[in-house]
Design a protein around this motif. Sequence first.
Motif, PDB file in Angstrom:
ATOM      1  N   CYS A 183       0.826  -1.212   0.000  1.00 53.71           N
ATOM      2  CA  CYS A 183       0.000   0.000   0.000  1.00 53.71           C
ATOM      3  C   CYS A 183       0.859   1.260   0.000  1.00 53.71           C
ATOM      4  O   CYS A 183       0.371   2.350  -0.319  1.00 53.71           O
ATOM      5  CB  CYS A 183      -0.954   0.000   1.195  1.00 53.71           C
ATOM      6  N   ASN A 184       2.140   1.141   0.347  1.00 54.07           N
ATOM      7  CA  ASN A 184       3.016   2.313   0.424  1.00 54.07           C
ATOM      8  C   ASN A 184       3.754   2.533  -0.894  1.00 54.07           C
ATOM      9  O   ASN A 184       4.988   2.557  -0.961  1.00 54.07           O
ATOM     10  CB  ASN A 184       3.998   2.206   1.596  1.00 54.07           C
ATOM     11  N   THR A 185       2.958   2.666  -1.954  1.00 55.38           N
ATOM     12  CA  THR A 185       3.532   2.841  -3.282  1.00 55.38           C
ATOM     13  C   THR A 185       4.034   4.272  -3.482  1.00 55.38           C
ATOM     14  O   THR A 185       3.699   5.181  -2.723  1.00 55.38           O
ATOM     15  CB  THR A 185       2.484   2.517  -4.357  1.00 55.38           C
ATOM     16  N   LYS A 186       4.805   4.443  -4.538  1.00 51.15           N
ATOM     17  CA  LYS A 186       5.363   5.753  -4.837  1.00 51.15           C
ATOM     18  C   LYS A 186       4.244   6.760  -5.077  1.00 51.15           C
ATOM     19  O   LYS A 186       3.275   6.482  -5.789  1.00 51.15           O
ATOM     20  CB  LYS A 186       6.271   5.666  -6.059  1.00 51.15           C
ATOM     21  N   ILE A 187       4.353   7.912  -4.510  1.00 49.17           N
ATOM     22  CA  ILE A 187       3.350   8.958  -4.671  1.00 49.17           C
ATOM     23  C   ILE A 187       3.524   9.592  -6.050  1.00 49.17           C
ATOM     24  O   ILE A 187       4.627  10.000  -6.431  1.00 49.17           O
ATOM     25  CB  ILE A 187       3.493  10.022  -3.566  1.00 49.17           C
ATOM     26  N   GLU A 188       2.429   9.621  -6.799  1.00 47.43           N
ATOM     27  CA  GLU A 188       2.489  10.199  -8.142  1.00 47.43           C
ATOM     28  C   GLU A 188       2.555  11.723  -8.036  1.00 47.43           C
ATOM     29  O   GLU A 188       1.737  12.349  -7.348  1.00 47.43           O
ATOM     30  CB  GLU A 188       1.265   9.780  -8.953  1.00 47.43           C
ATOM     31  N   THR A 189       3.510  12.300  -8.717  1.00 45.20           N
ATOM     32  CA  THR A 189       3.681  13.759  -8.668  1.00 45.20           C
ATOM     33  C   THR A 189       3.611  14.345 -10.072  1.00 45.20           C
ATOM     34  O   THR A 189       3.892  13.656 -11.068  1.00 45.20           O
ATOM     35  CB  THR A 189       5.026  14.121  -8.030  1.00 45.20           C
ATOM     36  N   ALA A 190       3.219  15.600 -10.141  1.00 41.43           N
ATOM     37  CA  ALA A 190       3.209  16.315 -11.417  1.00 41.43           C
ATOM     38  C   ALA A 190       4.603  16.848 -11.711  1.00 41.43           C
ATOM     39  O   ALA A 190       5.510  16.789 -10.872  1.00 41.43           O
ATOM     40  CB  ALA A 190       2.190  17.448 -11.364  1.00 41.43           C
ATOM     41  N   GLU A 191       4.758  17.401 -12.911  1.00 44.05           N
ATOM     42  CA  GLU A 191       6.055  17.942 -13.307  1.00 44.05           C
ATOM     43  C   GLU A 191       6.436  19.113 -12.398  1.00 44.05           C
ATOM     44  O   GLU A 191       5.605  19.972 -12.073  1.00 44.05           O
ATOM     45  CB  GLU A 191       6.001  18.411 -14.756  1.00 44.05           C
ATOM     46  N   SER A 192       7.657  19.097 -11.977  1.00 44.19           N
ATOM     47  CA  SER A 192       8.127  20.190 -11.110  1.00 44.19           C
ATOM     48  C   SER A 192       8.155  21.509 -11.889  1.00 44.19           C
ATOM     49  O   SER A 192       8.245  21.519 -13.123  1.00 44.19           O
ATOM     50  CB  SER A 192       9.519  19.882 -10.574  1.00 44.19           C
ATOM     51  N   PHE A 193       8.058  22.589 -11.193  1.00 46.80           N
ATOM     52  CA  PHE A 193       8.140  23.900 -11.832  1.00 46.80           C
ATOM     53  C   PHE A 193       8.954  24.816 -10.929  1.00 46.80           C
ATOM     54  O   PHE A 193       9.250  24.487  -9.789  1.00 46.80           O
ATOM     55  CB  PHE A 193       6.735  24.469 -12.092  1.00 46.80           C
ATOM     56  N   LYS A 194       9.310  25.964 -11.458  1.00 42.54           N
ATOM     57  CA  LYS A 194      10.172  26.882 -10.711  1.00 42.54           C
ATOM     58  C   LYS A 194       9.435  28.176 -10.392  1.00 42.54           C
ATOM     59  O   LYS A 194       8.560  28.614 -11.141  1.00 42.54           O
ATOM     60  CB  LYS A 194      11.447  27.186 -11.492  1.00 42.54           C
TER      61      LYS A 194
END
Length: 277
Positions: free
Chosen positions: A244-255
């Motif tokens: 259940c502790n899968t990688k958290i999906e993230t959006a593209e980083s921005f600056k």
Amino acid sequence: MKASILSLGLALLLIRQGAALIKCIQGDGSDLTAKDCASEEAALCYQPKFTEYTGLAAGDYGCGTCTAAGKTKDTDCTECTGNDGNACNTPVATGADFKCHTYTINEDSTAFTKTATATCKRLAATVVKCNMPGSVFDNTFTVANSGCGPCDSAAKAANKCAECDSAECNTMPSPIKCIQGDGSDMTAKNCLPAQGEAAPTKCSQAKFLEYTGLAAGQNYACGACAANSGATCQDCDGNTDAACNTKIETAESFKCYDYEVKKEKSTDCDSALIPLL
């Protein structure tokens, strides 16, 4: 006087010779007919001892004592007081056999493995019961009677042994799966309990802080987050199929630009002295 003594001795001899022989079942048990014992000295009958959940000890039925038969009383043999009517060493009444699973510790002493199914023997009034390793892991624990019957009371009290009340009911719950480590390997692996502890029921991982990223100092792991670590750790209820502790999906980083307030400073300015006109 001598005649009186001789008469008394003859009378006692006649009484002894007329004494009835006791009856015992004799032999390997294939013939359960009560038979007269060969010796008038025999006062006891013996038979193999029945041990709960294990069964009858090896041995025969006969006249006399366990010791005389080469057995140990109350260990693999029992005795009873004979009589001249019916044999006292009749077979005990037994209930239907049942089966239980048995377990052994694996080679690296990290988990118990189901290895076989044992046939359990019981007396007619004895309930069906199986035992297995409990919720607290102890790599020195040995399953009692190959899984047949109840736990040792001390092991049960310490949760190192668990019981159940039907045939082949002693199936240990499967371990949960969690991703473990620094995240370089995202394969779900079984969570094994530590010595003296219960098996984990949760998985944990680093908490994702919005606009900041994953909290530092927290790996993927089996077990709940440590106390007072809610700011950097999050956990979930484990299951046996997948982590259940899968990688958290993230959006593209921005600056973004970063700003800071600068405090105004007064500066002393030197100037040449100009004479007034």
